[in-house]
Write a protein that holds these residues in place. Structure first.
Motif, PDB file in Angstrom:
ATOM      1  N   ILE A 346       0.866  -1.188   0.000  1.00  0.00           N
ATOM      2  CA  ILE A 346       0.000   0.000   0.000  1.00  0.00           C
ATOM      3  C   ILE A 346       0.901   1.235   0.000  1.00  0.00           C
ATOM      4  O   ILE A 346       1.728   1.397   0.898  1.00  0.00           O
ATOM      5  N   THR A 347       0.734   2.065  -0.994  1.00  0.00           N
ATOM      6  CA  THR A 347       1.668   3.175  -1.224  1.00  0.00           C
ATOM      7  C   THR A 347       0.990   4.536  -1.039  1.00  0.00           C
ATOM      8  O   THR A 347      -0.196   4.609  -0.702  1.00  0.00           O
ATOM      9  N   MET A 348       1.760   5.578  -1.340  1.00  0.00           N
ATOM     10  CA  MET A 348       1.161   6.929  -1.326  1.00  0.00           C
ATOM     11  C   MET A 348       0.054   7.013  -2.369  1.00  0.00           C
ATOM     12  O   MET A 348      -0.982   7.629  -2.141  1.00  0.00           O
ATOM     13  N   ARG A 349       0.271   6.353  -3.519  1.00  0.00           N
ATOM     14  CA  ARG A 349      -0.787   6.321  -4.548  1.00  0.00           C
ATOM     15  C   ARG A 349      -2.053   5.655  -3.997  1.00  0.00           C
ATOM     16  O   ARG A 349      -3.172   6.141  -4.216  1.00  0.00           O
ATOM     17  N   SER A 350      -1.883   4.548  -3.268  1.00  0.00           N
ATOM     18  CA  SER A 350      -3.052   3.850  -2.709  1.00  0.00           C
ATOM     19  C   SER A 350      -3.808   4.767  -1.753  1.00  0.00           C
ATOM     20  O   SER A 350      -5.042   4.731  -1.677  1.00  0.00           O
ATOM     21  N   ALA A 351      -3.053   5.572  -0.988  1.00  0.00           N
ATOM     22  CA  ALA A 351      -3.692   6.494  -0.031  1.00  0.00           C
ATOM     23  C   ALA A 351      -4.521   7.531  -0.770  1.00  0.00           C
ATOM     24  O   ALA A 351      -5.662   7.833  -0.386  1.00  0.00           O
ATOM     25  N   VAL A 352      -3.953   8.071  -1.839  1.00  0.00           N
ATOM     26  CA  VAL A 352      -4.695   9.074  -2.612  1.00  0.00           C
ATOM     27  C   VAL A 352      -5.940   8.423  -3.207  1.00  0.00           C
ATOM     28  O   VAL A 352      -7.038   9.002  -3.190  1.00  0.00           O
ATOM     29  N   ALA A 353      -5.797   7.181  -3.694  1.00  0.00           N
ATOM     30  CA  ALA A 353      -6.963   6.470  -4.253  1.00  0.00           C
ATOM     31  C   ALA A 353      -8.034   6.280  -3.182  1.00  0.00           C
ATOM     32  O   ALA A 353      -9.230   6.495  -3.433  1.00  0.00           O
ATOM     33  N   ALA A 354      -7.633   5.889  -1.977  1.00  0.00           N
ATOM     34  CA  ALA A 354      -8.616   5.698  -0.900  1.00  0.00           C
ATOM     35  C   ALA A 354      -9.327   7.015  -0.609  1.00  0.00           C
ATOM     36  O   ALA A 354     -10.555   7.061  -0.424  1.00  0.00           O
ATOM     37  N   ALA A 355      -8.569   8.104  -0.591  1.00  0.00           N
ATOM     38  CA  ALA A 355      -9.179   9.406  -0.281  1.00  0.00           C
ATOM     39  C   ALA A 355     -10.075   9.880  -1.416  1.00  0.00           C
ATOM     40  O   ALA A 355     -11.137  10.476  -1.170  1.00  0.00           O
ATOM     41  N   LEU A 356      -9.681   9.599  -2.672  1.00  0.00           N
ATOM     42  CA  LEU A 356     -10.564   9.959  -3.793  1.00  0.00           C
ATOM     43  C   LEU A 356     -11.868   9.179  -3.674  1.00  0.00           C
ATOM     44  O   LEU A 356     -12.963   9.718  -3.881  1.00  0.00           O
ATOM     45  N   GLY A 357     -11.753   7.886  -3.313  1.00  0.00           N
ATOM     46  CA  GLY A 357     -12.954   7.054  -3.143  1.00  0.00           C
ATOM     47  C   GLY A 357     -13.822   7.567  -2.014  1.00  0.00           C
ATOM     48  O   GLY A 357     -15.052   7.673  -2.154  1.00  0.00           O
ATOM     49  N   LEU A 358     -13.214   7.890  -0.891  1.00  0.00           N
ATOM     50  CA  LEU A 358     -14.018   8.367   0.248  1.00  0.00           C
ATOM     51  C   LEU A 358     -14.658   9.722  -0.063  1.00  0.00           C
ATOM     52  O   LEU A 358     -15.785   9.993   0.369  1.00  0.00           O
TER      53      LEU A 358
END
Ligand code: AHR
Length: 515
Positions: A346-358
């Motif tokens: 789980i990377t910085m990209r994954s974090a941004v993806a999670a936040a875009l989803g939320l």
């Protein structure tokens, strides 16, 4: 040019003043971006269930992840990994289990009673490995109680029967006196489990039976017909919804439900994964942008599926769930061998993806009843990764922790002035004198100075936190577990205006006190 652009840390880009583009000392440009927030325009309640999670018997999500067993050298509470329990406590409003594809070949009776006598079955969904059923219904309910999560069961439609599902309900929820409720007592719980959420199968268009929408509706009606309030808790039945925005599935299912009011589900659950074109730590900016663009499609799918559902559900009695979502990158074979099926970093990209989803989920709060990111530990878009005794909080974990302040607040209108498909993303919510704001900069090469104008309320003060790493492939690994942590972040507040700088690839959540 306003003074705030010249404060320490940022300088004007050469010759860029007229275009209002700045360059930070770290070398990225800093572009102005406008956001409008209207506290008087309410969108809907951000139910706690909108931040739900999903645990599946897949790879090391359960065995070796959440559950290490009572005799494990890994510190544990009655078999549950102690560190995971401590990290997850209070962060998981609802937990879906036992699958996923696993659910449609799971027979609940295999997972109750003395552990030594439980059968050894084969997990045909995820590698034909032996499932010793040490983690079953009681263990799952115990986990939910430890971390404060509401349980959400997925019942077996694919290889199961209506009898098996209704018996599971009776076993869990009937207070006492029937053979099944007495069996629960004998197995350690005189108290009924009062399980409310019941999925009637999972992905029945795929691993859950390869059915068409109308075929599944026929099955759904048979199963739902025998579901009862066995005790105080009326079951909330969730029917399998479409893969992505497949409208044909929805039409066929609801077309075949016409006239079957008695068995109509209370929920309808869609799934939508954001596939990755590379292994998780080797994404290029272009591959990342492609993955991020899926969140535009997800928002569209939620809006369109809800509108389609409304044409059948004219009384608005059916809730739309989004009970599997998240990034699904390419797998590294050696990592899967070591850490289990569908393990991904789980990377910085994954974090941004999670936040875009939320942010999508918050903005569409009025249309959604529950969402569940896949999966909570060691699989796909996880909160925690484990290796032996080590338990690492991923960047996804921190996104959920930072955005928790939105829960039980009312989503309010928040719009980006010049939206781009993969540009600044925003969501806002309010309760009483507090407003919560999440801003996400998904761009790898451009910082943003975000200027939010606030209508319908006055901002008095604010605190903000940021999750950021300039490297899109950076991660909290077992070797560097604390590389990316939330930090305090500066946000300027002035009545009707809030200003925050967002470096490239960053998630900022602000809690604003209103006056
Ligand atoms: O999350 C992994 C799998 O993806 C789930 O088991 C299934 O429901 C979906 O296809």
């Amino acid at each position: 040019m306003s003074k705030r652009f010249t404060r320490r840390g940022f300088m004007l880009g050469a010759g860029a003043a007229s275009a209002a583009i700045l360059t930070s000392r770290r070398g990225f440009s800093l572009e102005p971006a406008g956001v409008g927030i209207d506290a008087s325009k309410e969108i809907g309640l951000i139910r706690p269930e909108l931040h739900g999670q999903f645990a599946e018997h897949l790879g090391t999500c359960i065995y070796g992840g959440l559950w290490v067993g009572r005799n494990s050298p890994v510190p544990n509470i009655d078999g549950y990994r102690r560190q995971a329990v401590e990290y997850l406590k209070g962060l998981v409003p609802v937990l879906r289990w036992p699958g996923g594809c696993f659910a449609d070949d799971y027979h609940w009776r295999d997972g109750v009673g003395p552990v030594a006598r439980r059968p050894k079955t084969v997990n045909i969904s995820w590698g034909n490995n032996i499932e010793d059923n040490a983690f079953g219904t009681h263990e799952f309910i115990g986990l939910c109680r430890l971390i404060g999560a509401e349980p959400y069961f997925s019942a077996n439609v694919g290889s199961g029967t209506p009898e098996e599902m209704r018996d599971w309900m009776e076993y869990c929820n009937y207070p006492k006196g029937s053979s099944l409720s007495d069996m629960r007592t004998a197995n350690g719980s005189a108290e009924p489990f009062n399980v409310k959420y019941w999925g009637v199968g999972n992905e029945n268009w795929g691993c859950g039976g390869q059915m068409s929408g109308d075929e599944y509706a026929t099955q759904y009606r048979r199963f739902a017909n025998y579901a009862r309030a066995f005790g105080e808790t009326r079951p909330f039945l969730v029917a399998c919804g479409p893969n992505g925005n497949n409208q044909e599935w929805t039409r066929k299912f609801w077309g075949n439900m016409a006239g079957a009011r008695r068995s109509a589900p209370q929920g309808f659950a869609m799934h939508f994964y954001s596939n990755g074109l590379n292994v998780s730590t080797k994404f290029t900016p272009a591959e990342m942008e492609k993955q991020f663009s899926s969140f535009v499609e997800i928002e569209q799918a939620i809006v369109e599926q809800r509108a389609l559902l409304d044409t059948y559900d004219t009384q608005k009695q059916v809730g739309l769930l989004f009970d599997e979502w998240g990034v699904w990158d390419r797998m590294v074979p050696e990592e899967q061998t070591r850490y289990g099926r569908l393990f991904q970093q789980i990377t910085m990209r994954s974090a941004v993806a999670a936040a875009l989803g939320l942010n999508v989920i918050h903005r569409q709060a009025g249309k959604l009843l529950m969402t569940n990111i896949a999966q909570i530990v060691n699989v796909l878009h996880s909160l925690l990764l484990t290796d032996g005794p080590q338990c690492v909080r991923t960047t996804t974990y921190y996104v959920y922790e930072m955005t928790k302040a939105h829960l039980s607040q009312t989503a309010i209108a928040a719009t980006v002035e010049k939206p781009e498909p993969v540009g600044l993303s925003v969501s806002a919510s309010r309760k009483g004198g507090e407003l919560t704001l999440t801003l996400v900069n998904p761009k790898p090469d451009a910082g943003l100075t975000v200027n939010c104008s606030l209508a319908g309320a006055t901002a008095r003060s604010a605190t903000a936190r940021i999750l950021h790493d300039a490297d899109l492939n950076a991660a909290n690994t077992f070797a560097t577990p604390d590389r990316i942590l939330p930090r305090d972040h500066k946000i300027t507040v002035d009545g009707a205006r809030l200003v925050a700088d967002l470096p490239p690839l960053s998630v900022v959540t602000a809690v604003v006190r209103l006056g």
